[in-house]
Design a protein around this motif. Structure first.
Motif: not given
Lengths: 762, 123
Positions: A487, A489, A492-493, A515-517, A659, A698, A701, A703-704, B12, B112-120
């Motif tokens: 979660x 970034x 993740x880096x 991935x950042x997720x 970072x 970062x 991108x 939220x809040x 997602x 090389x890193x996808x950012x797959x965080x979602x918005x609110x």
């Protein structure tokens, strides 16, 4: 050290970009190519941030470097996979220094240097004494250092700690040296009980240093025998050079001893006022010192280890600490090895600069996870009392009691979700993003239970490592495909650096990705994965509903029969004492367990601490009072209350993440931009401030995101961040699994203060 | 980001029905050598969505994956396996974006890193 040269200045050094391990060209390949076209040296920049994408290439002279630049810049190089190189001239610091010093006069008379306490007595010993002294020490054991050999009398000098063990005297100096020491005592009116003999070959010098203040008292004197050299002295921007002829005695007292660095450049000849003086095949120095045995209280605290100043740890000390997480991240590391490493680190600590060590390792003292031999294991079950309390806690109790959770009946899910999100954003995501570098550097142990789980998965399994942190488990099963996500970034880096070819000494990880997720919204297709790791993540989720949502996500992405290992911190701690130090949130729960803030200490010398402190004026002024590494002139004074408390709140506000990377500060429209001048620019170089990069790209991108509160702890010399934890009671995690549709509880166990489950998709 | 990973990713965003596979919008593609291991390919094949890999490989510059894969190809068609290996592990999306096929939402890929965080409003 290479640097950017002045515009338009040609040098014999070239910066070659788009070239190096980071772009898939091995060091061997690159070196071989440049050597084949006549390079004298190929230097790969030392970097803590993984492999580099550029090299420095040195040619015989400027003309040749110019020709190569013209011939190669921007053109595809067949030997390097047709890569197009970006070539520029590079400066070299030592060249500049050399030329500066060369252009400065080399003095024959110490007083001409203008350094208080510096003296030179020529012909202090006779030719016979010179030969006698050299002969006297020739026999017996010599210690071999990187480029010279040394021998100690009186007390052993330890290069790792840069100090002596005063409890272990080795007896008197040998007879002739003793006679010289007596003569010194007459001359200088002080005694000497320690002798270090250094033997230098031609071309070998001595690195710049100030002799450890706490190790020796009084003047330090050095007798040059067999050959001459030019010794240089520096203090901040000042440089002086003094010619030391054979049989001369150098005396360094007061400022010369305590405040000035002295060194001998590594070179084969010295240039003195236009004349080249070749170094002799051998130069032997006899350095006489008096061991101290008590803290130094000199007037130069900046270079005094007893007063919080002094030098960074030696390379040898770092090596002894095993201070490379990459090296330590080794699939064969065992808990015992890690413990041993930790112990040896502690030993080193006690031996040298105590103050600095206290700073470096205070986080280890404080945060149990640091010290632990396994993943996020944390000791400490102190006395704790719980009473009915928070909304969330009531839900937890209900879940435990009913076996099945029914969150919708318990409370307003939307409100809870928002509150939970806010808590995690502030006290989990925000904190980890700030501490990522430091956190990552403390995470390398491979937990045996995780290894066991990974080894139980089929060949070529596809695994999601949810909350992968720095990706320390990526290498355990190199045959598997591991999809790491975090979660944060910045974490993740840190993990993504492992993927680069040649990352430290690790094996390549061609089947891993990062991935950042968010674990609550996993981006994998349903039923795709053979396994999931979720280590020390679920306890950062702040409501029952969200914990169930995370488990549901893990279940969703597993294929039928696929398994997930989930571990969380337990309320039932193996080692007493720690829990009492954590800050309970709300009133706890009836069933035990409950929500806590657990501190994370970042020592002042870490760049993460500097960055955190940079956000507030308050931290600045406080750090200045402390004489800490953020010290800089500031008008602001502290309130007596804050001073009394020994701590000051950092008002974390700007939305911005940190970072490692280039030195630049990017401000988002926030309070940060009102802060005049980035503090990082003025922070001294003790931490790796040059690596500081506040980059909002970062953050924007996300939220809040809000910043977590940080606090300066001047006693421990750290910036302290609070992390949210939900500690799990016995059975609590099991009941969450029971409350997750479509999975069965395959196993459940307690290990080293963690509750763990393996759940299997039906 | 490798195509192996791309094959496992799915959009997602809440309410999205056809979020698979992500379209790839490449800005910078890198190639990285990976050890060739045909056994890995045989094991991983059943876990993949082949059409998605094939389509992504075309975008990323490996146009030689066949529409159909047979057991015998997996067992002893060296040329096929080399292409498969290359597409799966050696093509790296360094910079660019993953684009949701249903909503067009772009998830950036950086270093090389996808950012797959979602918005609110997406959760």
């Amino acid at each position: 050290m290479f640097s950017k040269p002045k515009a338009g200045v040609a040098t014999r050094h070239l910066f070659v970009g788009n070239c190096g391990p980071a772009v898939g060209l091995s060091e061997i390949k690159v070196k071989a190519y440049f050597e084949s076209i006549g390079a004298q040296a190929v230097t790969f920049p030392a970097s803590e941030r993984g492999p580099s994408s550029h090299v420095f290439v040195t040619f015989k002279d400027t003309a040749e470097a110019e020709a190569k630049l013209a011939a190669l810049n921007g053109k595809p190089i067949a030997e390097l996979g047709d890569r197009r190189l970006v070539i520029k001239f590079a400066g070299k610091k030592s060249d500049e220094l050399d030329s500066k010093v060369a252009s400065k006069p080399v003095h024959r008379d110490a007083s001409a240097c203008g350094i208080a306490g510096l003296g030179l007595h020529t012909d202090f010993v006779s030719l016979e004494e010179e030969q006698g002294l050299i002969a006297e020490v020739e026999a017996g054991h010599w210690e071999t250092l990187a480029r010279r050999r040394v021998k100690h009398y009186g007390y052993q000098f330890h290069y790792v700690s840069r100090n002596v063990d005063i409890t272990k005297p080795m007896g008197l100096l040998p007879p002739l040296a003793h006679k010289i020491a007596s003569r010194l005592e007459e001359l200088l009116d002080c005694s000497f009980d320690q002798l270090t003999v250094n033997e230098y070959e031609a071309g070998v010098g001595l690195s710049a240093h100030v002799d450890t203040h706490s190790a020796f008292t009084g003047p330090i004197v050095s007798l040059s025998l067999a050959g001459p050299c030019v010794m240089e002295f520096r203090r901040e921007a000042e440089r002086e050079a003094l010619f030391l002829p054979p049989r001369s005695l150098l005396v360094m007292a007061d400022e010369a001893r305590y405040a000035w660095h002295h060194y001998i450049p590594h070179r084969r000849s010295d240039t003195m006022n236009g004349c080249v003086i070749p170094r002799a095949a051998k130069r032997v120095s006899f350095t006489f010192r008096k061991v101290r045995g008590y803290p130094c209280n000199c007037s130069w605290p900046g270079s005094c280890d007893s007063q919080g100043g002094g030098m960074p740890p030696t390379r040898m000390a770092l090596a002894a600490q095993g201070d490379s997480p990459g090296a330590a991240f080794n699939s064969s590391s065992t808990a015992t090895e890690e413990r041993t490493r930790q112990q040896s680190r502690d030993v080193v600590c006690q031996q040298h600069d105590e103050r600095q060590c206290a700073r470096s390792f205070v986080a280890n003292e404080q945060d149990p996870a640091d010290r632990c031999t396994s993943h996020e294991l944390q000791p400490g079950l102190g006395e704790f009392h719980f009473s009915p309390g928070s909304h969330d806690a009531q839900c937890d109790s209900a879940a435990v009691q009913h076996g099945k959770a029914q969150p919708d009946q318990q409370h307003d899910s939307t409100a809870s979700s928002a509150a939970g999100q806010q808590m995690e954003s502030r006290y989990v995501h925000g904190v980890y993003d700030i501490i990522a570098g430091h956190f990552s550097a403390t995470r390398y142990a491979i937990w045996p239970k995780v290894r066991e789980f990974l080894e139980s998965l089929p060949p070529a399994a596809v695994l999601a490592d949810v909350g992968c942190g720095n990706g320390k488990y990526f290498g355990v099963r190199p045959d598997m495909a591991i999809l790491g996500s975090d979660r944060s970034p910045n974490l993740a880096e840190t993990a993504s650096k492992r993927l680069l070819p040649g990352y430290r000494t690790e094996q390549p990880l061609p089947r891993c990705d990062v991935a950042v997720a968010d674990g609550l919204h996993l981006p994998y297709r349903t039923g795709a994965l053979d396994g999931v790791l979720c280590i020390a993540v679920l306890h950062h989720i702040s409501t029952l509903e969200r914990r169930l949502a995370m488990l549901a996500q893990l279940a969703r992405v597993l294929r039928g029969g696929g398994r997930a290992l989930v571990t969380v911190w337990a309320s039932e701690q193996e080692q007493p004492g720690k829990l009492a130090k954590w800050e309970p949130i709300g009133e706890g729960t009836q069933s035990g367990g409950g929500d806590y803030f657990v501190p994370w200490h970042v020592p002042f010398h870490r760049v993460e601490a500097a960055a955190a402190a940079a956000r507030t004026q308050g931290a600045k002024s406080f750090a200045q009072q402390d004489g800490g590494p953020f010290a800089q002139p500031s008008e602001q004074s502290l309130s007596p209350e804050a001073a009394a408390a020994g701590a000051l709140n950092i008002d974390g506000s700007p939305a911005c993440t940190l970072h490692s990377g280039r030195r630049e500060l990017v401000h988002e429209a926030s309070e940060l931009s009102k802060t005049p001048g980035p503090l990082a620019e003025s922070a001294p170089a003790r931490g790796d401030v040059s690596a500081l990069d506040l980059d909002c790209a970062n953050a924007s991108a996300q939220v809040g995101q809000v910043f977590p509160d940080g606090r300066v702890d001047t006693v421990k010399g750290t910036v302290v961040f609070k992390r949210y934890y939900h500690l799990f009671d016995r059975g609590e995690l099991d009941s969450l699994v029971h409350g997750t549709p479509g999975v069965r509880l395959a196993s459940s166990f307690y290990d080293k203060s963690n509750w763990c489950v393996i759940l299997q998709k039906l | 980001m490798k195509l192996l990973t791309h094959n496992m990713l799915s959009c997602h965003i809440k309410g999205v029905k056809n979020g698979y596979p992500f379209k790839i919008d490449p800005v910078k593609i890198e190639e990285m050598d990976a050890d060739y291991d045909p056994d890995f390919l045989r094991h991983i094949y059943p876990r993949l969505e082949w059409p998605a890999l094939r389509e992504a490989a075309q975008v990323m510059g490996e146009p030689n994956l066949p529409e159909e894969v047979t057991e015998s190809m997996l067992q002893n068609d060296e040329e096929f396996l080399r292409h498969f290996h290359h597409a799966l592990l050696e093509l790296i999306l360094e910079e660019g974006a993953l684009v949701c096929p249903e909503t067009g939402r772009r998830f950036p890929v950086h270093k090389g890193v996808p950012n797959l965080l979602l918005h609110e409003d997406e959760v």
